[in-house]
Design an enzyme around this catalytic site. Structure first.
Site: not given
Length: 315
Positions: A72, A263
């Site tokens: 993560k 993004y």
């Protein structure tokens, strides 16, 4: 003649000196092909290793770079961004060769078979986030290739804990299984539950110490996962330099997707974003609990900064 025979006997019976710990030579540079041939010779008991060579000249080879973690931390985003470079060949799936015993017992031939076909000039990369926190992995990687270039991407430890919980929570939701609230994991008898695995995974300095027993710091590049999310291009530039790649990725390869809130990538006119499972909203956590978590990581973070000679903008 007697002296000659005595010298020969002494030479034969002279014991081999085995170092008690790895003797690291950070200046050793060996071609991927020669490294692979030597490794296969040393580990093949039946000499039955085979090279899978494509008619176009590409072949499967051992990785020269591994993204070792952290879970993560943004490993998938890093791999996808790095794959924009034409000299990178990336394994699609997490291989779990060094941390899963049933995979590791299969040997290096099995590992090679999990790799993508690549050309001699390309760097083969695989990523398995669990490697960073698995105690056995550093030595196993070292025994395979002492010159391995390692990529480690880290985020604010508190944020990483929340992301860790969020992933498991959604996995249970998709299977229509109930899952406890994050407070039930983080708090035990009114105190922070230090037995919670997600917290242990965020104690970066402990796991980093294990890696530094085998690899010098200049073989491990740390990517700032928080900065990669906010402004990916500068971080990818640093990775290119670390891997000694020609600068091929540029700012135009990234664009901000307002709908997703992060993004996405643009490559040869084709646009793509990470899977919808990435960038999920974290659960709402009471301010006092988040502060308690951040306070706990304060000292471990300082130890990590000192260990790597670098600071990060973490709480």
């Amino acid at each position: 003649m007697a002296a000659f025979l005595l010298g020969a006997v002494l030479l034969i019976v002279q014991p081999q000196i085995v170092p008690s710990r790895p003797a690291i030579n950070s200046n050793a540079e060996t071609s991927p092909q020669s490294v692979q041939r030597e490794l296969l010779k040393k580990t093949s008991q039946k000499n039955d290793f085979k090279e899978n060579i494509h008619s176009n000249g590409s072949c499967q080879q051992l990785p020269q770079t591994i993204i070792i973690g952290v879970r993560k931390g943004g490993t998938r985003a890093l791999l996808e961004m790095l794959s924009l470079h034409p000299d990178i060949a990336a394994a699609e799936s997490e291989v779990h060769f060094f941390d899963w015993e049933d995979h590791y017992r299969n040997g290096l031939q099995w590992y090679i078979n999990q790799m993508p076909f690549s050309y001699p000039h390309q760097i083969t990369v695989e990523k398995t986030p669990a490697y960073f926190t698995s105690p056995k992995v550093p030595e196993r990687v070292y025994n395979m290739n002492q010159s391995m270039r390692l990529l480690l991407i880290l985020r604010d430890p508190s944020e990483r804990v929340l992301s860790d919980y969020t992933q498991v929570f959604y996995n249970h939701m998709q299977k229509h299984k109930p899952y406890p609230s994050i407070e039930q994991f983080l708090i035990k008898n009114g105190e922070l539950n230090l037995d919670y695995k997600a917290i242990n995974r965020s104690l970066y300095y402990i796991h980093m110490q294990n890696w530094l027993k085998y690899f010098p710091l200049d073989h491990i590049h740390i990517v700032d996962g928080d900065k990669l999310i906010k402004d990916p291009f500068p971080e990818i530039e640093k990775v290119e330099r670390f891997l000694k790649l020609s600068p091929q990725i540029n700012a135009s390869n990234f664009y901000f997707n307002k709908t997703k809130g992060f993004y996405c990538l643009r490559d040869s006119g084709r646009e793509r974003c990470l899977h919808e499972s990435k960038g999920r909203a974290h659960p709402q956590v009471d301010a006092w609990l988040l502060e308690k978590l951040q306070e706990y990581f304060h000292e471990p973070n300082k130890k990590f900064f000192k260990l790597v000679g670098r600071t990060f903008d973490w709480h």
